[in-house]
Design a protein around this motif. Structure first.
Motif, PDB file in Angstrom:
ATOM      1  N   MET A  54       0.855  -1.172   0.000  1.00 52.42           N
ATOM      2  CA  MET A  54       0.000   0.000   0.000  1.00 52.42           C
ATOM      3  C   MET A  54       0.898   1.232   0.000  1.00 52.42           C
ATOM      4  O   MET A  54       1.813   1.347   0.796  1.00 52.42           O
ATOM      5  CB  MET A  54      -0.904  -0.016   1.230  1.00 52.42           C
ATOM      6  CG  MET A  54      -1.894   1.114   1.251  1.00 52.42           C
ATOM      7  SD  MET A  54      -3.054   1.037   2.629  1.00 52.42           S
ATOM      8  CE  MET A  54      -4.274  -0.069   1.999  1.00 52.42           C
ATOM      9  N   GLN A  55       0.594   2.148  -0.894  1.00 58.38           N
ATOM     10  CA  GLN A  55       1.384   3.364  -1.029  1.00 58.38           C
ATOM     11  C   GLN A  55       0.997   4.380   0.041  1.00 58.38           C
ATOM     12  O   GLN A  55      -0.168   4.433   0.461  1.00 58.38           O
ATOM     13  CB  GLN A  55       1.165   3.968  -2.417  1.00 58.38           C
ATOM     14  CG  GLN A  55       1.625   3.093  -3.546  1.00 58.38           C
ATOM     15  CD  GLN A  55       3.129   2.887  -3.503  1.00 58.38           C
ATOM     16  OE1 GLN A  55       3.881   3.813  -3.252  1.00 58.38           O
ATOM     17  NE2 GLN A  55       3.558   1.643  -3.719  1.00 58.38           N
ATOM     18  N   PRO A  56       1.956   5.216   0.476  1.00 57.82           N
ATOM     19  CA  PRO A  56       1.655   6.226   1.492  1.00 57.82           C
ATOM     20  C   PRO A  56       0.533   7.177   1.082  1.00 57.82           C
ATOM     21  O   PRO A  56      -0.291   7.578   1.906  1.00 57.82           O
ATOM     22  CB  PRO A  56       2.975   6.977   1.663  1.00 57.82           C
ATOM     23  CG  PRO A  56       4.012   5.999   1.249  1.00 57.82           C
ATOM     24  CD  PRO A  56       3.380   5.159   0.177  1.00 57.82           C
ATOM     25  N   LEU A  57       0.474   7.509  -0.183  1.00 56.21           N
ATOM     26  CA  LEU A  57      -0.591   8.414  -0.637  1.00 56.21           C
ATOM     27  C   LEU A  57      -1.957   7.752  -0.522  1.00 56.21           C
ATOM     28  O   LEU A  57      -2.945   8.418  -0.189  1.00 56.21           O
ATOM     29  CB  LEU A  57      -0.317   8.830  -2.084  1.00 56.21           C
ATOM     30  CG  LEU A  57      -0.791  10.225  -2.467  1.00 56.21           C
ATOM     31  CD1 LEU A  57      -0.295  11.264  -1.481  1.00 56.21           C
ATOM     32  CD2 LEU A  57      -0.333  10.573  -3.858  1.00 56.21           C
ATOM     33  N   HIS A  58      -2.038   6.442  -0.738  1.00 56.73           N
ATOM     34  CA  HIS A  58      -3.305   5.728  -0.571  1.00 56.73           C
ATOM     35  C   HIS A  58      -3.770   5.796   0.880  1.00 56.73           C
ATOM     36  O   HIS A  58      -4.952   5.980   1.157  1.00 56.73           O
ATOM     37  CB  HIS A  58      -3.169   4.259  -0.997  1.00 56.73           C
ATOM     38  CG  HIS A  58      -2.900   4.095  -2.459  1.00 56.73           C
ATOM     39  ND1 HIS A  58      -2.075   3.110  -2.934  1.00 56.73           N
ATOM     40  CD2 HIS A  58      -3.327   4.786  -3.535  1.00 56.73           C
ATOM     41  CE1 HIS A  58      -2.008   3.197  -4.243  1.00 56.73           C
ATOM     42  NE2 HIS A  58      -2.755   4.210  -4.631  1.00 56.73           N
ATOM     43  N   ILE A  59      -2.823   5.621   1.809  1.00 55.35           N
ATOM     44  CA  ILE A  59      -3.171   5.693   3.232  1.00 55.35           C
ATOM     45  C   ILE A  59      -3.632   7.094   3.595  1.00 55.35           C
ATOM     46  O   ILE A  59      -4.605   7.265   4.329  1.00 55.35           O
ATOM     47  CB  ILE A  59      -1.980   5.246   4.096  1.00 55.35           C
ATOM     48  CG1 ILE A  59      -1.709   3.766   3.841  1.00 55.35           C
ATOM     49  CG2 ILE A  59      -2.241   5.504   5.575  1.00 55.35           C
ATOM     50  CD1 ILE A  59      -0.474   3.241   4.493  1.00 55.35           C
ATOM     51  N   LEU A  60      -2.961   8.108   3.056  1.00 51.62           N
ATOM     52  CA  LEU A  60      -3.375   9.495   3.314  1.00 51.62           C
ATOM     53  C   LEU A  60      -4.794   9.731   2.811  1.00 51.62           C
ATOM     54  O   LEU A  60      -5.622  10.323   3.521  1.00 51.62           O
ATOM     55  CB  LEU A  60      -2.395  10.459   2.661  1.00 51.62           C
ATOM     56  CG  LEU A  60      -2.702  11.943   2.854  1.00 51.62           C
ATOM     57  CD1 LEU A  60      -2.599  12.300   4.328  1.00 51.62           C
ATOM     58  CD2 LEU A  60      -1.749  12.778   2.033  1.00 51.62           C
ATOM     59  N   PHE A  61      -5.115   9.266   1.613  1.00 51.02           N
ATOM     60  CA  PHE A  61      -6.475   9.420   1.083  1.00 51.02           C
ATOM     61  C   PHE A  61      -7.494   8.621   1.899  1.00 51.02           C
ATOM     62  O   PHE A  61      -8.631   9.065   2.088  1.00 51.02           O
ATOM     63  CB  PHE A  61      -6.542   9.029  -0.393  1.00 51.02           C
ATOM     64  CG  PHE A  61      -5.892  10.032  -1.303  1.00 51.02           C
ATOM     65  CD1 PHE A  61      -6.106  11.390  -1.150  1.00 51.02           C
ATOM     66  CD2 PHE A  61      -5.042   9.603  -2.308  1.00 51.02           C
ATOM     67  CE1 PHE A  61      -5.503  12.314  -1.986  1.00 51.02           C
ATOM     68  CE2 PHE A  61      -4.426  10.518  -3.154  1.00 51.02           C
ATOM     69  CZ  PHE A  61      -4.657  11.882  -2.984  1.00 51.02           C
ATOM     70  N   LEU A  62      -7.090   7.474   2.386  1.00 52.45           N
ATOM     71  CA  LEU A  62      -7.967   6.681   3.247  1.00 52.45           C
ATOM     72  C   LEU A  62      -8.291   7.438   4.535  1.00 52.45           C
ATOM     73  O   LEU A  62      -9.453   7.497   4.961  1.00 52.45           O
ATOM     74  CB  LEU A  62      -7.307   5.340   3.556  1.00 52.45           C
ATOM     75  CG  LEU A  62      -8.116   4.363   4.389  1.00 52.45           C
ATOM     76  CD1 LEU A  62      -9.311   3.862   3.593  1.00 52.45           C
ATOM     77  CD2 LEU A  62      -7.252   3.202   4.824  1.00 52.45           C
ATOM     78  N   ILE A  63      -7.282   8.046   5.143  1.00 54.53           N
ATOM     79  CA  ILE A  63      -7.499   8.824   6.364  1.00 54.53           C
ATOM     80  C   ILE A  63      -8.388  10.038   6.081  1.00 54.53           C
ATOM     81  O   ILE A  63      -9.319  10.329   6.839  1.00 54.53           O
ATOM     82  CB  ILE A  63      -6.149   9.246   6.976  1.00 54.53           C
ATOM     83  CG1 ILE A  63      -5.401   8.018   7.500  1.00 54.53           C
ATOM     84  CG2 ILE A  63      -6.332  10.267   8.093  1.00 54.53           C
ATOM     85  CD1 ILE A  63      -3.957   8.276   7.888  1.00 54.53           C
ATOM     86  N   LEU A  64      -8.119  10.742   4.988  1.00 55.70           N
ATOM     87  CA  LEU A  64      -8.950  11.896   4.630  1.00 55.70           C
ATOM     88  C   LEU A  64     -10.392  11.476   4.339  1.00 55.70           C
ATOM     89  O   LEU A  64     -11.340  12.170   4.725  1.00 55.70           O
ATOM     90  CB  LEU A  64      -8.352  12.622   3.428  1.00 55.70           C
ATOM     91  CG  LEU A  64      -7.037  13.358   3.679  1.00 55.70           C
ATOM     92  CD1 LEU A  64      -6.490  13.939   2.382  1.00 55.70           C
ATOM     93  CD2 LEU A  64      -7.217  14.440   4.717  1.00 55.70           C
TER      94      LEU A  64
END
Length: 163
Positions: free
Chosen positions: A1-11
């Protein structure tokens, strides 16, 4: 999982929380929030009391504590049981008698504004420290389980670029 995917998941998670609060916050008076207009059945209040003591950290730390400490964790469970009984039979009748919704209102009525402010200050301080530890634990868990090989630093850098 890419860091940007995790950021979008949190947002996305926060966006859903804001949507739920917008849709359910139509009647948002103090009487509704703290006392539910005295219309909530006892089992809903009981679930709320239990839910207020749980967090994601509970699901991460309790199994590890039980695995290492064995049955000594039962002392804490018994302490919770005693605490809930004290709340039910001492504090709640006191709150109803004085028509208050928190210990801080009771302190204000009984001992004055200074004790109310000191009690509230220490409560806020303890909540801030607890929240900081919970965020730290989640960050450690994410780093250990998901974000390997320095990707956690990349996530933090991308998060601070967007904020």
């Amino acid at each position: 999982m890419q860091p940007l995917h995790i950021l979008f998941l949190i947002l996305g998670y926060f966006a859903v929380l804001f949507l739920i609060s917008y849709l359910t916050g139509k009647d948002d008076s103090n009487e509704t929030f703290f006392k539910a207009k005295r219309q909530s059945p006892w089992y809903i209040v009981a679930f709320g009391m239990i839910g207020a003591t749980l967090s994601g950290v509970t699901f991460i730390s309790v199994p590890g504590t039980v695995a290492t400490a064995k049955f000594s964790y039962m002392q804490m469970v018994f302490g919770y049981v005693v605490g809930v009984i004290i709340i039910a039979y001492i504090l709640l009748p006191l709150y109803y008698k004085h028509n208050v919704t928190s210990i801080y209102q009771y302190l204000n009525k009984r001992l004055g504004s200074k004790s109310h402010k000191i009690g509230a200050f220490f409560f806020l301080l303890s909540r801030i420290i607890g929240a900081a530890f919970r965020i730290f634990l989640v960050a450690l868990a994410m780093q250990y389980l998901i974000l390997k090989n320095g990707a956690f630093r990349l996530l933090l850098r991308s998060f601070f670029l967007f904020s």
